[in-house]
Design an enzyme around this catalytic site. Structure first.
Site, short mmCIF file in Angstrom:
data_model
loop_
_atom_site.label_atom_id
_atom_site.label_comp_id
_atom_site.label_asym_id
_atom_site.label_seq_id
_atom_site.Cartn_x
_atom_site.Cartn_y
_atom_site.Cartn_z
N THR A 299 -46.96 19.66 63.06
CA THR A 299 -46.56 18.32 62.62
C THR A 299 -45.05 18.32 62.35
O THR A 299 -44.51 19.28 61.78
CB THR A 299 -47.32 17.89 61.35
OG1 THR A 299 -48.72 17.85 61.67
CG2 THR A 299 -46.92 16.49 60.89
N PHE A 301 -41.87 16.61 60.51
CA PHE A 301 -41.54 15.80 59.34
C PHE A 301 -40.05 15.45 59.37
O PHE A 301 -39.24 16.26 59.83
CB PHE A 301 -41.81 16.58 58.05
CG PHE A 301 -43.27 16.87 57.80
CD1 PHE A 301 -43.93 17.90 58.47
CD2 PHE A 301 -43.99 16.14 56.87
CE1 PHE A 301 -45.27 18.16 58.25
CE2 PHE A 301 -45.33 16.39 56.63
CZ PHE A 301 -45.97 17.41 57.32
O1 LIG Z 1 -52.77 15.05 54.46
C1 LIG Z 1 -51.86 15.88 54.44
O2 LIG Z 1 -52.00 17.02 54.01
C2 LIG Z 1 -50.54 15.48 54.93
O3 LIG Z 1 -49.58 16.08 54.58
C3 LIG Z 1 -50.47 14.34 55.91
C4 LIG Z 1 -50.56 14.80 57.36
C5 LIG Z 1 -50.19 13.63 58.30
O4 LIG Z 1 -49.88 12.54 57.86
O5 LIG Z 1 -50.22 13.85 59.51
C6 LIG Z 1 -49.58 15.86 57.60
C7 LIG Z 1 -49.84 16.90 58.41
C8 LIG Z 1 -51.11 16.99 59.16
O6 LIG Z 1 -50.80 16.52 60.44
C9 LIG Z 1 -52.18 16.15 58.60
C10 LIG Z 1 -51.90 15.19 57.71
#
Ligand SMILES: O=C(O)C(=O)C[C@]1(C(=O)O)C=C[C@@H](O)C=C1
Length: 427
Positions: A299, A301
């Site tokens: 992911t 950020f």
């Molecule tokens: O729910 C979490 O733990 C988050 O940090 C959010 C979140 C997102 O929004 O994509 C972040 C990383 C992962 O992809 C899954 C969820």
């Protein structure tokens, strides 16, 4: 009205912690102007937000109690200092308070910020305060720790709250997800980037390693419901088909909140998709480890701040822009914009379109066949160049000719950390 750089505030003591900290000394950031002598009832902020003094004071109390519970939790924090299965000394993990029940220590989750907590508050101490969406154990918290080692991570219940926390000086930065290699874009944050005035000052990529968590003693076969963040459910879709084929899947605010919910409500029929750190924090067992459908699940950020950083050329930079085509120019504009980058040998890393909220429809046609209703878009583009480079400046000058709206969201260093599929720390 006179600018002040520091002051002492007395505030209403609404909680035991707040009562302990009766007098609260803090530095007010330079851009905040405060009426001297506290005769006036309101405070003004650069964005035009005016805040009632009583609101300010009660919010100081709320935030101070949150911060105090953060500060009191050092011991447990050391024990739980693992993010996504890996020890992570870089995050300030003072986010879980400890309460004694029958002589045993039990973690008490700190409540995330909500929209009602959002009134201005001072900067605390010297560590950077970084807002993220979710509760402790969320991947976003790990991202905040990677982006800003030793930061104070501030949990927020919504993305919008994290944006506002920075705008109102409650936090210094926000770290928010924008896209995942399996689940795709997090559209809400694209829309919020446009609605708010924060600048992108960096990016971090986190390998996301999901686990299936349940209360101790629960067997996978007994799970009739799996809860998690929609992105996490999407990233584990095939694994869940195999592990829990008959279980219903339900969306939750964030992965760690789902784990916390199971623990708090003693749910024996429910499992959560979350990190191994969430399992430790909320005393859950790991039924299955590494259940992301792709082992290289990542992911991305964005790091957001009130001020932009100065773009440089001594390391790889990325620039993010958003634009809307001139009215009636249609999709040929997109082609022209992309060529402006191609001619200058600038690679694009991402393109995303979202509805143009001010002008969502374009009606076309002379009426002989009726009228076509085409949708209008905002286009978000990331390209691999710094705004300090003439080729990027020239490309944007050209793009401006074809667009009715163009905003540079930020020019910032690319995350170049070596690739590692499993470790958040090494990433
Ligand atoms: O729910 C979490 O733990 C988050 O940090 C959010 C979140 C997102 O929004 O994509 C972040 C990383 C992962 O992809 C899954 C969820």
């Amino acid at each position: 009205m006179q600018a002040a750089t520091s002051c002492d505030l007395k505030f209403r003591s609404t909680t035991p912690t707040a009562r302990r900290n009766k007098r609260f000394s803090h530095a007010i950031p330079k851009r905040v102007s405060v009426t001297c002598g506290y005769r006036s009832e309101s405070f003004s902020f650069p964005n035009g937000v005016s805040v009632n003094r009583a609101d300010w004071q009660s919010s100081c109390a709320i935030l101070s109690s949150k911060v105090a519970s953060v500060e009191n939790s050092g011991g447990l924090a050391d024990k739980i200092a693992a993010v996504n299965g890996h020890t992570n000394g870089s995050v300030n993990l003072g986010i879980v308070a400890v309460e004694s029940t029958n002589g045993k220590l039990a973690p008490v989750p700190v409540q995330p910020l909500t929209i009602t907590d959002l009134s201005p508050a001072p900067l605390h101490g010297s560590s950077l305060r970084v807002a993220y969406q979710g509760v402790p154990g969320a991947y976003s918290e790990a991202a905040a720790g990677k982006a800003y080692p030793n930061c104070d991570a501030i949990p927020c219940d919504q993305f919008d709250v994290a944006f506002q926390a920075v705008e109102l000086w409650i936090a210094d930065r926000a770290v928010l997800p924008v896209e995942n290699s399996l689940g795709g874009s997090i559209h809400r944050n694209y829309d919020l980037l446009l609605r708010h005035r924060l600048h992108i000052v960096g990016e971090v990529q986190i390998p996301v390693h999901h686990c299936l968590l349940a209360l101790p003693g629960v067997r996978t076969a007994c799970v009739s419901r799996v809860i998690s963040h929609p992105q996490a459910l999407a990233q584990t879709e095939h694994s869940l088909d195999v592990l829990t084929p008959h279980a219903a899947r339900e969306a939750f605010h964030d992965t760690a909140a789902a784990a916390e919910y199971i623990a708090a409500n003693n749910l024996h029929d429910t499992a959560a998709v979350a990190s191994s750190r969430a399992a430790e924090l909320y005393n859950l067992q790991i039924l299955a480890d590494g259940i992301q459908d792709d082992p290289g699940n990542v992911t991305r950020f964005l790091m957001l701040a009130r001020e932009p950083i100065i773009p440089r050329t001594d390391r790889p930079f990325k620039t993010s822009i958003v634009f809307a085509a001139q009215e009636h120019k249609g999709t040929s504009v997109l082609f022209k914009v992309l060529s402006a980058f191609a001619f200058r040998d600038i690679s694009l890393t991402k393109i995303e379109s979202r509805p143009h909220h001010n002008r969502p429809l374009r009606v076309v046609g002379d009426g002989s066949f009726g009228t076509a209703k085409n949708f209008e878009y905002m286009f978000y583009v990331d390209f691999e160049a710094s705004m300090a480079e003439p080729r990027a400046q020239n490309a944007l000058a050209e793009v401006q000719e074809y667009t009715s709206f163009l905003r540079v969201l930020g020019s910032y260093p690319m995350d170049m950390t070596p690739w590692s599929m499993t470790s958040t720390e090494d990433a």
